[in-house]
Design an enzyme around this catalytic site. Structure first.
Site, PDB file in Angstrom:
ATOM      1  N   GLY A  15       0.838  -1.200   0.000  1.00 34.55           N
ATOM      2  CA  GLY A  15       0.000   0.000   0.000  1.00 34.55           C
ATOM      3  C   GLY A  15       0.867   1.241   0.000  1.00 34.55           C
ATOM      4  CB  CYS A  16       0.227   4.532   1.484  1.00 37.14           C
ATOM      5  SG  CYS A  16       1.079   6.036   1.946  1.00 37.14           S
TER       6      CYS A  16
END
Length: 182
Positions: A15-16
């Site tokens: 993810g981020c």
């Protein structure tokens, strides 16, 4: 980037990269964590390039660690404990192929450990849903722009940081206190 003798590199997309970087920076034995892009076709991608989700790159981190202090297996455990490996191309409200869950192995041992770890969690039905984390050979890792490096520690009061990243870091501190720096 030159790696010091005795150090190893792990490369994870979960993810981020602000989220994953913040978690791994806290760990004993982790010398350096760099946010960047990997797994796509675009040469020297920028954040703006990968935001479209069509470069093939994932937001990822490259961890330089001392295996005598923390093992690759322990890094895998923390990787899986701090993101959702059952959502395809998504982590929370971050949606797109750039937010996929993927392990980029740097040697055959890392590949074998990642495969065994996912096999074990699948057999034990750890998440109650299928694990979609891909395992791929590491390709060229492109460092993200300077303002992305150590982002959380410089922007803790920013909304995304306080609502999304702080809970992940707090979970890490509670569950893995014996693995933390200081």
């Amino acid at each position: 980037m030159e790696i010091q003798e005795g150090m190893e590199v792990a490369t994870f997309a979960g993810g981020c990269f602000w989220c994953t970087e913040a978690v791994f920076l806290e760990l004993k034995g982790v010398q350096r964590v760099v946010s960047g892009y990997i797994g796509g076709e675009t040469i020297n991608p920028t954040y703006k390039d990968i935001c479209n989700g069509d470069t093939g790159h994932a937001e990822a981190i490259q961890i330089t660690f001392d295996p005598s202090e923390i093992s690759y297996g322990e890094l895998l455990e923390i990787f899986f404990a701090t993101h959702d490996p059952t959502t395809l191309n998504r982590q929370g409200n971050d949606i797109g192929t750039q937010y996929r869950s993927e392990i980029f192995y740097n040697n055959e041992n890392q590949k074998d450990l990642a495969e065994a770890y996912i096999d074990l969690m699948t057999r034990e039905n750890t998440f109650g849903k299928p694990i979609v984390t891909k395992i791929s050979p590491a390709s060229i890792f492109y460092e993200a722009e300077d303002y992305h490096q150590n982002y959380y520690n410089q922007n803790k009061l920013q909304g995304y940081c306080s609502y999304v990243i702080t809970p992940k870091v707090e979970k890490l501190k509670k569950v893995y206190k014996d693995k933390l720096k200081n």
